[in-house]
Design a protein around this motif. Structure first.
Motif, short mmCIF file in Angstrom:
data_model
loop_
_atom_site.label_atom_id
_atom_site.label_comp_id
_atom_site.label_asym_id
_atom_site.label_seq_id
_atom_site.Cartn_x
_atom_site.Cartn_y
_atom_site.Cartn_z
N GLY A 162 22.76 3.80 -42.08
CA GLY A 162 24.10 3.92 -41.53
C GLY A 162 24.52 5.35 -41.25
N GLU A 163 23.81 6.32 -41.84
CA GLU A 163 24.11 7.74 -41.63
C GLU A 163 23.14 8.41 -40.68
OE1 GLU A 163 25.88 9.16 -45.87
OE2 GLU A 163 23.85 8.36 -45.92
N LEU A 164 22.00 7.79 -40.44
CA LEU A 164 20.99 8.39 -39.56
C LEU A 164 21.43 8.37 -38.11
CD1 LEU A 164 17.51 6.98 -40.71
CD2 LEU A 164 18.23 9.37 -40.69
N ALA A 165 21.06 9.41 -37.38
CA ALA A 165 21.28 9.41 -35.93
C ALA A 165 20.44 8.29 -35.32
CB ALA A 165 20.87 10.76 -35.35
N PRO A 166 20.97 7.59 -34.31
CA PRO A 166 20.24 6.47 -33.72
C PRO A 166 18.82 6.82 -33.28
CG PRO A 166 22.47 6.51 -32.87
CD PRO A 166 22.28 7.76 -33.70
N GLU A 167 18.63 8.01 -32.74
CA GLU A 167 17.29 8.39 -32.27
C GLU A 167 16.31 8.56 -33.43
OE1 GLU A 167 19.90 12.09 -32.33
OE2 GLU A 167 20.10 10.08 -31.50
#
Length: 190
Positions: A162-167
């Motif tokens: 939930g905190e990671l950048a989508p890429e």
């Protein structure tokens, strides 16, 4: 080449379109009115094949379906293939129910699992699997992603899905790993 995704989940569509777009594959969402087959398989792979076959038959297009979920060691692999149906309600409701079931449990090891089935134009079905190991937190962190993402902690990145950048998530997730395997198989078939 155009494939239909056997899902109305916008998060899955976005992830799959981004990864398979590298092969020139356009991924369209399942049309409204498409039948929702009963997911009565005993494994992620069986459920993915059921959904892909139904979507291909309904649309006449090659179809991709995934069945994915969170498997928590302390719960004997639950919610597993029932992740989306773990309890009635929203993602927030399922996360709260999972946390309630984990009360008092020290073992927080878990993994996201994704099986993807692809029914090709000639009827051949290809099935692949990807997994991502992590730990279940005691509370939500992050507003990105969907489903159990705010609870799924990835030690190597020191944050949740939930905190990671989508890429970044699109490179390391269970779905990304399964899609990478599917991409490798499809290179030789399309």
């Amino acid at each position: 080449m155009k494939f239909v995704l056997a899902s109305h989940n916008k998060g899955k569509l976005k992830e799959m379109a981004a990864i398979l777009g590298e092969l020139g594959i356009e991924v369209a969402s399942l049309p409204e009115g498409a039948p929702e087959p009963e997911e009565n398989g005993a494994t992620f792979e069986e459920n993915a094949r059921i959904k892909a076959k139904a979507a291909a038959e309904f649309t006449g297009l090659p179809a991709i379906a995934d069945d994915s979920g969170l498997c928590v060691d302390a719960l004997g692999g639950a919610p597993g293939i029932r992740s989306a149906r773990y309890c009635e309600g929203t993602d927030a409701d399922r996360n709260a129910f999972l946390l309630k079931n984990m009360e008092g449990k020290e073992d927080r090891a878990c993994r996201f699992v994704c099986a993807i089935a692809c029914v090709l134009a000639d009827g051949e079905t290809v099935t692949v699997r990807g997994e991502c190991e992590g730990e279940l937190l005691h509370e939500n962190h992050g507003a990105g992603g969907f489903g159990y993402d705010p609870l799924f902690y990835v030690p190597e990145y020191e944050c949740t899905f939930g905190e990671l950048a989508p890429e970044v998530k699109n490179r390391i997730s269970h779905r990304a790993r399964a899609l990478g395997r599917l991409r490798d198989v499809l290179k030789d078939k399309i």
